[in-house]
Design an enzyme around this catalytic site. Structure first.
Site, mmCIF file in Angstrom:
data_model
loop_
_atom_site.group_PDB
_atom_site.id
_atom_site.type_symbol
_atom_site.label_atom_id
_atom_site.label_comp_id
_atom_site.label_asym_id
_atom_site.label_seq_id
_atom_site.Cartn_x
_atom_site.Cartn_y
_atom_site.Cartn_z
ATOM 1 N N CYS A 61 33.168 -13.184 -3.797
ATOM 2 C CA CYS A 61 34.121 -13.986 -4.562
ATOM 3 C C CYS A 61 33.504 -14.348 -5.902
ATOM 4 C CB CYS A 61 34.499 -15.256 -3.789
ATOM 5 S SG CYS A 61 35.668 -16.304 -4.696
ATOM 6 N N CYS A 81 33.913 -18.391 -6.510
ATOM 7 C CA CYS A 81 33.051 -19.287 -5.718
ATOM 8 C C CYS A 81 31.596 -18.848 -5.716
ATOM 9 C CB CYS A 81 33.552 -19.381 -4.280
ATOM 10 S SG CYS A 81 35.204 -20.088 -4.126
ATOM 11 N N HIS A 130 39.864 -16.252 -0.783
ATOM 12 C CA HIS A 130 39.912 -17.318 -1.789
ATOM 13 C C HIS A 130 41.349 -17.805 -1.929
ATOM 14 C CE1 HIS A 130 38.386 -19.524 -5.315
ATOM 15 N NE2 HIS A 130 39.597 -19.309 -5.799
ATOM 16 N N CYS A 131 41.537 -19.114 -1.834
ATOM 17 C CA CYS A 131 42.854 -19.716 -2.045
ATOM 18 C C CYS A 131 42.954 -20.184 -3.494
ATOM 19 C CB CYS A 131 43.067 -20.890 -1.083
ATOM 20 S SG CYS A 131 44.630 -21.767 -1.373
ATOM 21 N N CYS A 156 37.064 -20.686 -1.297
ATOM 22 C CA CYS A 156 37.190 -19.693 -0.241
ATOM 23 C C CYS A 156 37.370 -20.410 1.092
ATOM 24 C CB CYS A 156 35.954 -18.789 -0.201
ATOM 25 S SG CYS A 156 35.910 -17.572 -1.538
ATOM 26 N N HIS A 206 48.630 -20.339 2.191
ATOM 27 C CA HIS A 206 48.726 -21.727 1.731
ATOM 28 C C HIS A 206 50.178 -22.151 1.859
ATOM 29 C CE1 HIS A 206 47.320 -25.306 -0.513
ATOM 30 N NE2 HIS A 206 48.593 -25.349 -0.878
ATOM 31 N N CYS A 207 50.417 -23.233 2.592
ATOM 32 C CA CYS A 207 51.779 -23.688 2.863
ATOM 33 C C CYS A 207 52.097 -24.931 2.041
ATOM 34 C CB CYS A 207 51.948 -23.985 4.362
ATOM 35 S SG CYS A 207 53.603 -24.547 4.800
ATOM 36 N N CYS A 260 46.008 -25.428 3.293
ATOM 37 C CA CYS A 260 45.843 -24.043 3.711
ATOM 38 C C CYS A 260 45.996 -23.962 5.223
ATOM 39 C CB CYS A 260 44.454 -23.524 3.316
ATOM 40 S SG CYS A 260 44.325 -23.004 1.610
#
Length: 352
Positions: A153, A156, A166-167, A173, A180-181, A187
């Site tokens: 990543c 990060c 990764h979000c 991460c 993701h909601c 997450c």
């Protein structure tokens, strides 16, 4: 794999202090930083909307339907008893989904500054791959990128464990990231996936229960619309029926889809992006261990706790069993961690 293009040494700002210079030339928080609080607040709007809908449904069902419409005391007691049982489980699961911390990658996967400098100075992609392979040789990772490189990543500055991604919303991460909601402002990942499944299931039961109990009184409510004091309550109950039915229709497909993913030991991301294993290559079913084993990996071994929103998931979010053809007893000549991969169960991973 572009590493040098996104490399920003030590996460510092433009002037090396962690701050950017503003228009007046002085150091201070950048304007986007001042807006971050507003953005974080706006992310809670979907959660507040869900809470508001639940609060209104409570008023419509308990007050307007159960107390003002249902005449039988026994029926009223039964309605309220089962309603509150479902409501408690629904809210408990929702709370756990929203407020459970995401699974973060341990510091052992973080690439030190010296290695980051070597990556920055690397003259070719092959050299970058060799640097990452050398650093990760003792890490329990079995998945790779499309070009067979270790998953790294750039934001990060760490090696991604298997199934971690990764979000972009959370900016980190996340272990076994599903998605993701926005409706939970969190997450859906290794730490709260069981809670999310239970939240969907209890939300579906909650909506179906309301729909089936209110439909019995729709004709009675409509026929008594001319009576004093009945008109406002009639529309509350009428809207309650259609809103609960609408949510139930959307929830049944989402809940069914995630049950399907649980039984295949697959995340939403993995259903669209096939995992690539170091041994065996791409395989969408690489983590599939059999339906019961897959279910127990999320819900645990204690059947009494399966349907309670308490933590019972197996593992640590880093080490996963895989099918036999993707497992290896060594990593670049180093012994495999005895608690990792196919050794998590006595019989090892399933064959491909």
């Amino acid at each position: 794999m572009s590493i040098t293009g996104n490399y920003d040494p030590y996460h510092q700002g433009n002037n090396g202090t962690g701050y950017h210079r503003n228009s007046t030339g002085s150091n201070g928080p950048d304007r986007p930083d001042r807006c971050a609080c507003c953005v974080r607040t706006m992310k809670w709007f979907p959660v507040l909307f869900i809470v508001a809908v639940i609060g209104w449904s409570y008023y419509a069902f308990v007050v307007q339907l159960s107390f003002f419409t249902v005449s039988s005391i026994l029926q009223r007691v039964l309605f309220l008893l089962f309603y509150h049982l479902l409501l408690i489980m629904f809210l408990w699961s929702y709370y756990q989904t929203v407020f459970t911390d995401i699974g973060r990658v341990p510091s052992t996967f973080r690439v030190p500054r010296s290695e980051l400098d070597r990556l920055l100075r690397a003259q070719s992609e092959e050299e970058q791959k060799r640097i990452l392979e050398a650093f990760s040789k003792n890490l329990p990772i079995m998945t790779r990128t499309l070009n067979a490189s270790v998953r790294f990543c750039e934001k990060c500055r760490l090696i991604k464990p298997d199934r971690a991604h990764h979000c972009s919303v959370c900016g980190v991460c996340v272990l076994k990231l599903d998605h993701h909601c926005p409706w939970v402002n969190n997450c859906i990942n290794f730490t709260n996936y069981k809670y999310f499944i239970l939240f969907l299931g209890y939300a579906l039961l909650y909506c179906l229960y309301i729909a089936f109990t209110t439909v019995l009184y729709l004709e009675l409510i409509w026929s008594s619309s001319g009576k004093e004091g009945k008109i406002d309550g009639r529309f509350h109950i009428l809207f309650l029926f259609f809103v609960s039915l609408m949510f139930a229709i959307s929830l049944v497909s989402l809940f069914g889809y995630h049950i399907y993913l649980v039984l295949l030991n697959r995340t939403t991301l993995e259903s669209f992006r096939t995992p690539i294993f170091r041994f065996g290559g791409p395989d969408k079913n690489g983590f599939h261990l059999g339906k019961m084993n897959n279910f127990q990996e999320v819900f645990g071994y204690d059947r009494k706790l399966w349907f309670l929103p308490v933590y019972t998931s197996q593992g640590d979010g880093i080490l996963y069993e895989v099918q036999g053809c993707h497992a290896s007893s060594t990593y670049d000549g180093h012994p495999q961690n005895p608690g990792s991969s196919a050794s998590l169960r006595p019989n090892g991973g399933s064959p491909c």
